[in-house]
Scaffold this motif. Structure first.
Motif, short mmCIF file in Angstrom:
data_model
loop_
_atom_site.label_atom_id
_atom_site.label_comp_id
_atom_site.label_asym_id
_atom_site.label_seq_id
_atom_site.Cartn_x
_atom_site.Cartn_y
_atom_site.Cartn_z
N VAL A 156 0.84 -1.20 0.00
CA VAL A 156 0.00 0.00 0.00
C VAL A 156 0.88 1.25 0.00
O VAL A 156 1.87 1.32 0.73
N ASP A 157 0.51 2.21 -0.84
CA ASP A 157 1.20 3.50 -1.04
C ASP A 157 2.44 3.39 -1.93
O ASP A 157 3.11 4.40 -2.16
N ASP A 158 2.76 2.20 -2.43
CA ASP A 158 3.81 2.12 -3.45
C ASP A 158 3.38 2.90 -4.69
O ASP A 158 2.18 2.98 -5.02
N ASP A 159 4.36 3.46 -5.39
CA ASP A 159 4.11 4.02 -6.71
C ASP A 159 3.96 2.91 -7.72
O ASP A 159 4.56 1.83 -7.59
N ARG A 237 -4.92 2.52 -7.99
CA ARG A 237 -5.54 3.65 -8.69
C ARG A 237 -4.64 4.00 -9.86
O ARG A 237 -3.47 4.35 -9.67
N LEU A 238 -5.18 3.90 -11.06
CA LEU A 238 -4.42 4.10 -12.28
C LEU A 238 -4.88 5.38 -12.96
O LEU A 238 -6.08 5.58 -13.18
N HIS A 239 -3.94 6.26 -13.29
CA HIS A 239 -4.26 7.55 -13.89
C HIS A 239 -4.17 7.43 -15.41
O HIS A 239 -3.08 7.34 -15.98
N THR A 273 6.11 -1.87 -9.20
CA THR A 273 5.82 -1.01 -8.06
C THR A 273 7.10 -0.75 -7.28
O THR A 273 8.03 -1.58 -7.30
N ALA A 274 7.14 0.39 -6.61
CA ALA A 274 8.31 0.76 -5.79
C ALA A 274 7.86 1.77 -4.74
O ALA A 274 6.91 2.52 -4.96
N PRO A 275 8.53 1.80 -3.58
CA PRO A 275 8.17 2.76 -2.55
C PRO A 275 8.25 4.20 -3.06
O PRO A 275 9.16 4.55 -3.84
N ALA A 276 7.31 5.04 -2.62
CA ALA A 276 7.28 6.43 -3.07
C ALA A 276 8.57 7.17 -2.75
O ALA A 276 9.00 8.05 -3.50
N ILE A 296 2.46 6.01 -13.08
CA ILE A 296 1.10 5.99 -13.63
C ILE A 296 0.02 5.77 -12.58
O ILE A 296 -1.16 5.73 -12.92
N GLY A 297 0.40 5.64 -11.31
CA GLY A 297 -0.63 5.41 -10.32
C GLY A 297 -0.06 5.06 -8.96
O GLY A 297 1.13 5.27 -8.71
N ARG A 298 -0.91 4.49 -8.11
CA ARG A 298 -0.53 4.20 -6.74
C ARG A 298 -1.25 2.95 -6.26
O ARG A 298 -2.38 2.68 -6.65
N ILE A 299 -0.57 2.21 -5.41
CA ILE A 299 -1.16 1.02 -4.80
C ILE A 299 -2.00 1.43 -3.60
O ILE A 299 -1.59 2.27 -2.79
N GLU A 300 -3.19 0.83 -3.48
CA GLU A 300 -4.13 1.16 -2.41
C GLU A 300 -4.54 -0.12 -1.67
O GLU A 300 -4.33 -1.22 -2.18
N SER A 301 -5.13 0.07 -0.51
CA SER A 301 -5.55 -1.09 0.28
C SER A 301 -6.84 -1.71 -0.24
O SER A 301 -7.04 -2.93 -0.13
N GLN A 302 -7.73 -0.91 -0.81
CA GLN A 302 -9.00 -1.43 -1.34
C GLN A 302 -8.74 -2.32 -2.55
O GLN A 302 -8.09 -1.88 -3.51
#
Length: 327
Positions: A156-159, A237-239, A273-276, A296-302
């Motif tokens: 969670v919160d990884d880029d 979440r993907l932008h 993915t990688a830490p912010a 391009i986005g961020r990892i989330e818990s949902q």
């Protein structure tokens, strides 16, 4: 021409046959010519093994040149190794041919060996038979003990990152299908993306110890990213606006862009993915490997994948990547 003459002429190379163990490097001690190859991994390393099958009409069109087909057959396997951060070492080719076509074999082997030489890969064995055109390559590589990149480590919160650009291969397919028209120069550019993918091996190695998860984009960004999310027990979440695309694809209608970018497949880029806090390190890895990357986005818990527009609004999209038994 018989089976063994075919192998000797087009696929057996000096330094990769029985009795030549001293010239194939430390990994392949014995190659083509015996019942088995003999391989020796480097001390402190683990093997990475992947296999891919290409079937005419399913994975490639009959219009592809033999040289490009040889390149792609190996490239899709190298891409799997890249996604695990591996160093390629050897490959095995199983080839079914409807007939002995020396023009095809010359071009195919040239394309295969050109890419193999660029990545230090030895063709160490395989099989040939008569039948509908079918190409299967098994590739082997090495990674330092415990350093393989996996799909299961996203937090969670990884880029969320991707390399290169997406969607051109699918755009080329739509041209072949007759649903899109492109001028010759533009068509050749997207056709190259479809037929000559460039595996991101150097980037994969540079991401060892940095990326928390990775996968190559073969069946479409949405579907392949979904494998990371499920294996890691997270969502994302993907932008959409941040997805990298060529100017050619960017000039297409919005719905076609979404189709190609999210579900097109055949891109063979890396999504990882990688830490912010490690954004600067990711950019250094990209520079060191001469590979462009984009956040391009961020990892989330949902759980699940949410695609948002430039205003942050979640889009209601039906996303389905390629599936051999559904598509």
């Amino acid at each position: 021409m018989g089976e063994f003459d075919l192998i000797a002429r087009y696929f057996a190379r000096a330094g990769a046959v029985s009795g030549s163990s001293g010239s194939t490097g430390s990994t392949v001690a014995l190659g083509i010519g015996d019942d088995c190859a003999v391989l020796t991994p480097a001390p402190g390393h683990q093997w990475l093994v992947s296999t891919d099958m290409l079937v005419e009409g399913r994975h490639f069109l009959s219009t592809v040149s033999p040289r490009r087909l040889g390149h792609k057959a190996l490239a899709v396997n190298l891409s799997d190794l890249a996604a695990c951060g591996g160093t390629p070492r050897a490959c095995f080719l199983s080839l079914a041919l409807p007939r002995v076509d020396e023009t095809f074999l010359a071009g195919f082997s040239e394309g295969l060996f050109s890419l193999a030489d660029a990545h230090g890969v030895v063709l160490a064995g395989g099989d040939t038979t008569a039948g509908p055109l079918n190409i299967n390559i098994t590739i082997m590589g090495e990674v330092p003990q415990g350093q393989a990149l996996l799909r299961s480590g996203a937090r969670v919160d990884d880029d969320l990152w991707v390399s290169g650009t997406l969607g051109d291969a699918r755009l080329a397919l739509e041209v072949f299908r007759g649903t899109v028209s492109l001028p010759g120069e533009a068509f050749e550019a997207v056709r190259q993306a479809m037929e000559l993918p460039q595996p991101r091996v150097a980037l994969g190695r540079a991401l060892r110890g940095l990326a928390t998860s990775a996968i190559d984009v073969s069946d479409g960004l949405a579907g392949d990213l979904g494998h990371i999310l499920r294996r890691s027990g997270v969502g994302a979440r993907l932008h959409l606006a941040d997805l990298p695309r060529s100017a050619i694809l960017g000039a297409m209608p919005e719905d076609l862009q979404r189709l190609c970018l999210l579900t097109g497949g055949d891109d063979y880029e890396l999504v990882f993915t990688a830490p912010a806090q490690d954004r600067s390190r990711v950019m250094e890895a990209a520079q060191a490997s001469a590979t462009p990357v984009y956040r391009i986005g961020r990892i989330e818990s949902q759980p699940g994948l949410r695609v948002v527009d430039g205003e942050g609004r979640e889009l209601d999209l039906a996303l389905q990547s390629f599936d051999h038994f559904k598509s």
